[in-house]
Design a protein around this motif. Structure first.
Motif, PDB file in Angstrom:
ATOM      1  N   ILE A 129       0.833  -1.201   0.000  1.00 48.90           N
ATOM      2  CA  ILE A 129       0.000   0.000   0.000  1.00 48.90           C
ATOM      3  C   ILE A 129       0.869   1.254   0.000  1.00 48.90           C
ATOM      4  CG2 ILE A 129      -0.224  -0.044   2.523  1.00 48.90           C
ATOM      5  CD1 ILE A 129      -2.760   1.301  -0.071  1.00 48.90           C
ATOM      6  N   LEU A 130       2.060   1.167   0.593  1.00 49.49           N
ATOM      7  CA  LEU A 130       2.936   2.337   0.682  1.00 49.49           C
ATOM      8  C   LEU A 130       3.567   2.690  -0.662  1.00 49.49           C
ATOM      9  CD1 LEU A 130       4.661   1.643   4.114  1.00 49.49           C
ATOM     10  CD2 LEU A 130       2.767   3.204   3.621  1.00 49.49           C
ATOM     11  N   ALA A 131       3.464   1.790  -1.625  1.00 48.95           N
ATOM     12  CA  ALA A 131       3.954   2.094  -2.971  1.00 48.95           C
ATOM     13  C   ALA A 131       2.979   2.983  -3.724  1.00 48.95           C
ATOM     14  CB  ALA A 131       4.189   0.800  -3.749  1.00 48.95           C
ATOM     15  N   TYR A 132       1.765   3.169  -3.153  1.00 53.76           N
ATOM     16  CA  TYR A 132       0.719   3.915  -3.858  1.00 53.76           C
ATOM     17  C   TYR A 132       0.107   5.049  -3.033  1.00 53.76           C
ATOM     18  CZ  TYR A 132       1.130  -0.542  -6.258  1.00 53.76           C
ATOM     19  OH  TYR A 132       1.627  -1.658  -6.889  1.00 53.76           O
ATOM     20  N   ALA A 133       0.083   4.916  -1.730  1.00 58.17           N
ATOM     21  CA  ALA A 133      -0.606   5.892  -0.892  1.00 58.17           C
ATOM     22  C   ALA A 133       0.192   7.190  -0.788  1.00 58.17           C
ATOM     23  CB  ALA A 133      -0.845   5.319   0.500  1.00 58.17           C
ATOM     24  N   LYS A 134      -0.474   8.310  -1.123  1.00 58.30           N
ATOM     25  CA  LYS A 134       0.155   9.627  -1.081  1.00 58.30           C
ATOM     26  C   LYS A 134      -0.682  10.572  -0.225  1.00 58.30           C
ATOM     27  CE  LYS A 134       2.059   9.225  -5.779  1.00 58.30           C
ATOM     28  NZ  LYS A 134       2.117   9.866  -7.122  1.00 58.30           N
ATOM     29  N   ASP A 135      -0.013  11.591   0.320  1.00 63.26           N
ATOM     30  CA  ASP A 135      -0.729  12.575   1.109  1.00 63.26           C
ATOM     31  C   ASP A 135      -1.360  13.632   0.196  1.00 63.26           C
ATOM     32  OD1 ASP A 135       1.287  14.413   0.404  1.00 63.26           O
ATOM     33  OD2 ASP A 135       2.360  14.161   2.293  1.00 63.26           O
ATOM     34  N   SER A 136      -1.997  14.623   0.797  1.00 63.18           N
ATOM     35  CA  SER A 136      -2.720  15.633   0.018  1.00 63.18           C
ATOM     36  C   SER A 136      -1.796  16.519  -0.809  1.00 63.18           C
ATOM     37  CB  SER A 136      -3.574  16.494   0.951  1.00 63.18           C
ATOM     38  OG  SER A 136      -2.781  17.051   1.989  1.00 63.18           O
ATOM     39  N   ARG A 137      -0.493  16.494  -0.530  1.00 65.81           N
ATOM     40  CA  ARG A 137       0.480  17.250  -1.320  1.00 65.81           C
ATOM     41  C   ARG A 137       1.056  16.421  -2.464  1.00 65.81           C
ATOM     42  NH1 ARG A 137       4.785  18.492   3.014  1.00 65.81           N
ATOM     43  NH2 ARG A 137       4.268  16.292   3.382  1.00 65.81           N
ATOM     44  N   GLY A 138       0.626  15.144  -2.544  1.00 61.16           N
ATOM     45  CA  GLY A 138       1.129  14.276  -3.587  1.00 61.16           C
ATOM     46  C   GLY A 138       2.403  13.547  -3.227  1.00 61.16           C
ATOM     47  N   GLU A 139       2.797  13.627  -1.951  1.00 61.34           N
ATOM     48  CA  GLU A 139       4.003  12.936  -1.499  1.00 61.34           C
ATOM     49  C   GLU A 139       3.652  11.546  -0.980  1.00 61.34           C
ATOM     50  OE1 GLU A 139       7.079  13.813  -1.650  1.00 61.34           O
ATOM     51  OE2 GLU A 139       7.186  16.011  -1.719  1.00 61.34           O
ATOM     52  N   TYR A 140       4.503  10.577  -1.249  1.00 63.71           N
ATOM     53  CA  TYR A 140       4.302   9.236  -0.706  1.00 63.71           C
ATOM     54  C   TYR A 140       4.376   9.294   0.817  1.00 63.71           C
ATOM     55  CZ  TYR A 140       4.795   7.221  -5.365  1.00 63.71           C
ATOM     56  OH  TYR A 140       4.603   6.898  -6.681  1.00 63.71           O
ATOM     57  N   LEU A 141       3.451   8.582   1.473  1.00 62.12           N
ATOM     58  CA  LEU A 141       3.432   8.592   2.941  1.00 62.12           C
ATOM     59  C   LEU A 141       4.727   8.054   3.523  1.00 62.12           C
ATOM     60  CD1 LEU A 141      -0.157   7.255   3.774  1.00 62.12           C
ATOM     61  CD2 LEU A 141       0.572   9.596   3.309  1.00 62.12           C
ATOM     62  N   ALA A 142       5.358   7.122   2.832  1.00 59.94           N
ATOM     63  CA  ALA A 142       6.568   6.475   3.349  1.00 59.94           C
ATOM     64  C   ALA A 142       7.807   7.344   3.214  1.00 59.94           C
ATOM     65  CB  ALA A 142       6.792   5.143   2.631  1.00 59.94           C
ATOM     66  N   LYS A 143       7.760   8.374   2.397  1.00 60.76           N
ATOM     67  CA  LYS A 143       8.952   9.186   2.140  1.00 60.76           C
ATOM     68  C   LYS A 143       9.468   9.819   3.427  1.00 60.76           C
ATOM     69  CE  LYS A 143      10.705  12.980  -0.701  1.00 60.76           C
ATOM     70  NZ  LYS A 143      10.373  13.991  -1.743  1.00 60.76           N
ATOM     71  N   GLY A 144      10.745   9.581   3.714  1.00 54.62           N
ATOM     72  CA  GLY A 144      11.374  10.172   4.887  1.00 54.62           C
ATOM     73  C   GLY A 144      11.009   9.514   6.204  1.00 54.62           C
ATOM     74  N   ARG A 145      10.259   8.410   6.152  1.00 52.96           N
ATOM     75  CA  ARG A 145       9.831   7.755   7.392  1.00 52.96           C
ATOM     76  C   ARG A 145      10.485   6.374   7.520  1.00 52.96           C
ATOM     77  NH1 ARG A 145       5.296  10.736   5.753  1.00 52.96           N
ATOM     78  NH2 ARG A 145       4.762  12.290   7.341  1.00 52.96           N
ATOM     79  N   THR A 146      10.630   5.936   8.747  1.00 48.62           N
ATOM     80  CA  THR A 146      11.218   4.622   9.010  1.00 48.62           C
ATOM     81  C   THR A 146      10.129   3.569   8.912  1.00 48.62           C
ATOM     82  OG1 THR A 146      12.933   5.552  10.432  1.00 48.62           O
ATOM     83  CG2 THR A 146      12.446   3.207  10.693  1.00 48.62           C
TER      84      THR A 146
END
Length: 272
Positions: free
Chosen positions: A173-190
């Motif tokens: 799911i993290l390969a597809y889920a993005k926030d309202s700014r269009g950024e992947y939720l996983a970006k920059g997170r552990t």
């Protein structure tokens, strides 16, 4: 002569799945979990039928209900779901024969019915739940890309500050889920998820049994590689080790042996 059991009123599955007192702080406002499992699919790499993984549903379900949580089971499309064969304790392979939690779930009709008639993810009211937990299995690698309702719902939980969790190949799911700014939720997170060393193990197993030629892989892509490419800080605990990690309200579990660890981090985040 056998003693007669006295007639007593026992709690039903509508109110509890255990006689254990979870001792919740607000019994009239229990935490609610939306637990998502994958719909059946056919692997594009092997041609085999694939589905969700039993322990990734049953172990979190057990942890949550023992803590007094309410759990509702969903799937992207709704309807009857099927598990990967090797995740069934009764499968001839014997791979999961020691999974007594799943065995109990499968043989409890009221619980098995939750898998036979899942509600669609589109029916989830984010405001009515405290967390979403996405289980894995092989199917997510083949049908989560098209599960746009799941992408949006998972992101909605996360952006609302609610717990958003996934484990094993459910981390697809993290390969597809993005926030309202269009950024992947996983970006920059552990985060964690099914590791490359585990994909290597699975590939070598099917190759050694002659089930696939050595130029073909079980999975069309890899969780670890994809998450790193998205800018996540990917971590793992080694081959087949139960492991989960929390980064704020994003929780991820490594593989099918990590259901309990994932659920306990959810409980830690939500309390009782």
């Amino acid at each position: 002569m056998r003693a007669q059991t006295p007639a007593i009123d026992l709690p039903t599955l509508e109110t509890t799945v255990s006689l254990k007192d979870p001792n919740v702080r607000h019994p009239d406002a229990r935490k609610r979990i939306a637990l998502v499992i994958a719909n059946p699919a056919v692997s594009t790499t092997t041609g085999w039928p694939v589905g969700f993984w039993w322990s990734e549903l049953t172990h979190p379900y057990h942890v949550f209900t023992e803590h007094g949580y309410e759990v509702s089971v969903f799937s992207p499309q709704g309807g009857r779901c099927e598990a990967d064969a090797m995740s069934d304790p009764n499968d001839a392979s014997g791979y999961s024969r020691s999974d007594l939690v799943s065995q109990g779930f499968i043989h409890t009709p009221e619980l098995k019915a939750l898998v036979d008639a899942t509600a669609p993810v589109s029916a989830i009211d984010v405001a009515a739940f405290d967390a979403i937990v996405v289980a894995g299995g092989q199917a997510p690698m083949f049908n989560f890309e098209a599960a746009t309702d799941l992408h949006a719902t998972f992101a909605a939980f996360f952006e609302a500050g609610k717990v958003a969790a996934a484990l094993c190949h459910g981390c697809a799911i993290l390969a597809y889920a993005k926030d309202s700014r269009g950024e992947y939720l996983a970006k920059g997170r552990t985060v964690t998820g099914f590791a490359n060393v585990e994909e290597d193990f699975a590939d070598n197993a099917v190759w050694s049994y002659g089930l696939l030629p050595r130029d073909r892989h079980v999975m069309p892509w890899r969780i670890e590689d994809r998450l790193k490419a998205l800018g996540a800080n990917y971590v793992q605990a080694g081959l087949w080790r139960g492991f989960a990690v929390r980064d704020g309200n994003l929780i991820t579990g490594q593989q099918n042996f990590s259901g309990e660890e994932t659920a306990r981090l959810v409980v830690e985040a939500l309390g009782r």
